[in-house]
Write an enzyme that holds these catalytic residues in place. Structure first.
Site, PDB file in Angstrom:
ATOM      1  N   ASP A 120      -0.734   6.045  -5.970  1.00 61.30           N
ATOM      2  CA  ASP A 120      -1.779   7.000  -6.340  1.00 61.30           C
ATOM      3  C   ASP A 120      -1.209   8.043  -7.292  1.00 61.30           C
ATOM      4  O   ASP A 120      -0.033   8.419  -7.197  1.00 61.30           O
ATOM      5  CB  ASP A 120      -2.298   7.716  -5.082  1.00 61.30           C
ATOM      6  N   GLU A 148       1.066  -0.689  -4.796  1.00 65.61           N
ATOM      7  CA  GLU A 148      -0.107   0.161  -5.000  1.00 65.61           C
ATOM      8  C   GLU A 148       0.354   1.606  -4.872  1.00 65.61           C
ATOM      9  O   GLU A 148       1.151   1.938  -3.986  1.00 65.61           O
ATOM     10  CB  GLU A 148      -1.178  -0.166  -3.949  1.00 65.61           C
ATOM     11  N   GLU A 154      -3.819   3.953  -8.736  1.00 59.73           N
ATOM     12  CA  GLU A 154      -5.131   4.491  -8.388  1.00 59.73           C
ATOM     13  C   GLU A 154      -5.313   5.923  -8.870  1.00 59.73           C
ATOM     14  O   GLU A 154      -4.506   6.810  -8.560  1.00 59.73           O
ATOM     15  CB  GLU A 154      -5.369   4.432  -6.880  1.00 59.73           C
ATOM     16  N   HIS A 192       0.825  -1.218   0.000  1.00 57.81           N
ATOM     17  CA  HIS A 192       0.000   0.000   0.000  1.00 57.81           C
ATOM     18  C   HIS A 192       0.857   1.264   0.000  1.00 57.81           C
ATOM     19  O   HIS A 192       1.541   1.556   0.976  1.00 57.81           O
ATOM     20  CB  HIS A 192      -0.894  -0.033   1.242  1.00 57.81           C
ATOM     21  N   ASP A 220       0.181  -2.219   4.389  1.00 57.20           N
ATOM     22  CA  ASP A 220       1.333  -1.356   4.675  1.00 57.20           C
ATOM     23  C   ASP A 220       2.550  -2.192   5.070  1.00 57.20           C
ATOM     24  O   ASP A 220       3.671  -1.693   5.096  1.00 57.20           O
ATOM     25  CB  ASP A 220       1.013  -0.405   5.839  1.00 57.20           C
ATOM     26  N   LYS A 223      -7.123   9.148  -8.211  1.00 59.03           N
ATOM     27  CA  LYS A 223      -7.746   9.690  -7.003  1.00 59.03           C
ATOM     28  C   LYS A 223      -9.019  10.470  -7.306  1.00 59.03           C
ATOM     29  O   LYS A 223     -10.010  10.346  -6.612  1.00 59.03           O
ATOM     30  CB  LYS A 223      -6.763  10.595  -6.239  1.00 59.03           C
TER      31      LYS A 223
END
Length: 240
Positions: A35, A33, A107, A6, A229, A109
């Site tokens: 963003d 992962e 991702e 994460h 995490d 956002k």
């Protein structure tokens, strides 16, 4: 079951930086992962918030900066002095380093405040060559529909927070028409919901799982990926 770090191994290094991504790889994660946000000059910056205030020494909205201006900010000191000088990465540089070496779960956002971000991501990924291990996700199903329409070969996922742990079959059927994955908050998952997701040929990811006991339970329910995490909490047999 994939282990998905994460924002990188964000328990051990500043989120969404190369320090966190390298740590994730060191700890045996299958995927990173991350963003992305659009910059003033139309680049894709790897940062979670729409403002730089929380994770850098700067202030203001990401979209008010060019990529080169963002790279001048310190994105590591807030986490610890040993990370001073860590930069906000450009997605292009992340792809350059990790594409086809380990999985990337990217991702979006906020597509509504960043028109054209789906096109920007699709174009960039296509430059490097589409891979089943480079997946784009968003809470915004409309953004994933747009991405699928423009770049149907890029795998996509929809993030959801199901009410009372239930997702209508009609919604899963709809998601399956343009995406291959559903990413669900782990506290809202059940063996029944995972089975239901699988019945539409969708794969299920759980976020954010930081307890080994929870991870074992989800694995017994045949979850396809854990977003965590602490990727080292879920090391697979045979991995160092």
């Amino acid at each position: 079951m994939h282990i998905i770090a994460h924002r990188g191994a964000s328990a051990y290094a500043p989120e969404n930086t190369f320090a966190a991504f390298d740590k994730a790889r060191e700890l045996g994660a299958d995927f990173i992962e991350l963003d992305v946000q659009l910059t003033k000059d139309g680049k894709l910056a790897v940062i979670h918030d729409d403002k730089v205030d929380r994770t850098t020494d700067g202030a203001g909205f990401v979209r008010q900066f060019t990529m080169s201006e963002l790279e001048k900010l310190d994105a590591g000191s807030w986490f610890g002095p040993e990370f001073q000088g860590e930069q906000i990465p450009a997605l292009e540089d992340v792809l350059q380093k990790y594409h086809k070496k380990m999985g990337l779960l990217i991702e979006i956002k906020s597509s509504k405040t960043q028109p054209g971000i789906e096109q920007a991501i699709g174009k960039l990924i296509s430059r490097f060559g589409v891979s089943m291990n480079t997946i784009v996700q968003s809470f915004d199903a409309g953004a994933m529909m747009t991405l699928h329409k423009l770049y149907p070969s890029i795998p996509s996922a929809v993030l959801i927070k199901p009410r009372f742990g239930m997702v209508p079959r009609s919604r899963l059927r709809h998601i399956a028409s343009f995406a291959g994955y559903v990413s669900v908050k782990h506290t809202m998952l059940s063996s029944f919901l995972i089975e239901s997701i699988h019945s539409y040929d969708l794969k299920a990811f759980a976020w954010t799982v930081n307890g080994p006991k929870t991870g074992r339970r989800l694995e017994s329910w045949k979850i396809d990926g854990l977003i965590t995490d602490y990727p080292d909490y879920f090391k697979k047999e045979g991995k160092p």
